[in-house]
Design a protein around this motif. Sequence first.
Motif, PDB file in Angstrom:
ATOM      1  N   GLU A   1       0.835  -1.203   0.000  1.00 56.89           N
ATOM      2  CA  GLU A   1       0.000   0.000   0.000  1.00 56.89           C
ATOM      3  C   GLU A   1       0.872   1.258   0.000  1.00 56.89           C
ATOM      4  OE1 GLU A   1      -3.293   2.136  -0.439  1.00 56.89           O
ATOM      5  OE2 GLU A   1      -3.239  -0.049  -0.442  1.00 56.89           O
ATOM      6  N   SER A   2       1.941   1.239   0.778  1.00 55.88           N
ATOM      7  CA  SER A   2       2.866   2.377   0.819  1.00 55.88           C
ATOM      8  C   SER A   2       3.511   2.589  -0.554  1.00 55.88           C
ATOM      9  CB  SER A   2       3.926   2.132   1.885  1.00 55.88           C
ATOM     10  OG  SER A   2       4.932   3.101   1.816  1.00 55.88           O
ATOM     11  N   THR A   3       3.948   1.490  -1.168  1.00 61.65           N
ATOM     12  CA  THR A   3       4.552   1.578  -2.501  1.00 61.65           C
ATOM     13  C   THR A   3       3.546   2.102  -3.517  1.00 61.65           C
ATOM     14  OG1 THR A   3       5.974  -0.286  -1.930  1.00 61.65           O
ATOM     15  CG2 THR A   3       5.808   0.272  -4.259  1.00 61.65           C
ATOM     16  N   ARG A   4       2.304   1.667  -3.403  1.00 61.90           N
ATOM     17  CA  ARG A   4       1.252   2.126  -4.320  1.00 61.90           C
ATOM     18  C   ARG A   4       1.032   3.627  -4.152  1.00 61.90           C
ATOM     19  NH1 ARG A   4      -2.675  -1.451  -3.478  1.00 61.90           N
ATOM     20  NH2 ARG A   4      -2.112  -2.600  -5.337  1.00 61.90           N
ATOM     21  N   ASN A   5       0.995   4.084  -2.907  1.00 59.55           N
ATOM     22  CA  ASN A   5       0.797   5.521  -2.663  1.00 59.55           C
ATOM     23  C   ASN A   5       1.946   6.337  -3.243  1.00 59.55           C
ATOM     24  OD1 ASN A   5      -1.627   5.075  -1.390  1.00 59.55           O
ATOM     25  ND2 ASN A   5      -0.730   4.993   0.658  1.00 59.55           N
ATOM     26  N   ILE A   6       3.177   5.858  -3.035  1.00 59.58           N
ATOM     27  CA  ILE A   6       4.345   6.557  -3.581  1.00 59.58           C
ATOM     28  C   ILE A   6       4.273   6.581  -5.102  1.00 59.58           C
ATOM     29  CG2 ILE A   6       6.860   6.441  -3.868  1.00 59.58           C
ATOM     30  CD1 ILE A   6       6.972   5.323  -0.992  1.00 59.58           C
ATOM     31  N   LEU A   7       3.926   5.441  -5.698  1.00 62.68           N
ATOM     32  CA  LEU A   7       3.822   5.350  -7.154  1.00 62.68           C
ATOM     33  C   LEU A   7       2.743   6.289  -7.674  1.00 62.68           C
ATOM     34  CD1 LEU A   7       4.727   3.955  -9.767  1.00 62.68           C
ATOM     35  CD2 LEU A   7       3.007   2.212  -9.314  1.00 62.68           C
ATOM     36  N   ASN A   8       1.611   6.342  -7.004  1.00 58.79           N
ATOM     37  CA  ASN A   8       0.528   7.249  -7.431  1.00 58.79           C
ATOM     38  C   ASN A   8       0.969   8.703  -7.342  1.00 58.79           C
ATOM     39  OD1 ASN A   8      -1.278   5.246  -8.103  1.00 58.79           O
ATOM     40  ND2 ASN A   8      -2.272   5.224  -6.097  1.00 58.79           N
ATOM     41  N   SER A   9       1.660   9.060  -6.261  1.00 62.97           N
ATOM     42  CA  SER A   9       2.095  10.467  -6.134  1.00 62.97           C
ATOM     43  C   SER A   9       3.147  10.812  -7.190  1.00 62.97           C
ATOM     44  CB  SER A   9       2.609  10.754  -4.727  1.00 62.97           C
ATOM     45  OG  SER A   9       3.726   9.976  -4.440  1.00 62.97           O
ATOM     46  N   VAL A  10       4.048   9.861  -7.500  1.00 61.87           N
ATOM     47  CA  VAL A  10       5.060  10.107  -8.531  1.00 61.87           C
ATOM     48  C   VAL A  10       4.403  10.239  -9.896  1.00 61.87           C
ATOM     49  CG1 VAL A  10       7.016   9.074  -9.769  1.00 61.87           C
ATOM     50  CG2 VAL A  10       6.983   9.062  -7.275  1.00 61.87           C
TER      51      VAL A  10
END
Length: 143
Positions: free
Chosen positions: A113-122
Amino acid sequence: MKTTQQYIKVAEQNSNLLAQRSGRLLQACSDLRPTVTTAESEYFALLQRINAKCETWEKSIGAAQDDSIKLCEAIEGGQANAEVKLEMEQFEQCRKILHGEEISVKNSKEILESTRNILNSVTSATGLCAGDENTSPPNTSSQ
């Protein structure tokens, strides 16, 4: 006419001749008889023992194959149940392993979930997914 003595003499000669012929015939027959050495005899006995063992092994393997086929059919049909008898210490170890795996799965979901959030923000900061909600990865946090 011949006398009895003459007949006896002829019979004795014929008897000697037949005895010699019989002796030669017996010798020829024994020469023709196959001879088996001790090593060959032991080898043939070993082959017979191996053959007997193979037959018992084939029966055992056949029975094991039949049992495995029945078990596979039962598993495929949903009729087989696994029953494990554990001592209390083994049961506790299994429970601890299961609890550890639950924690590992929870941590992996958090990292995902953390990786997904980072990917979405990038991607939104770079404009790669400019408002297209269908291209973002699906949310699996509820799973």
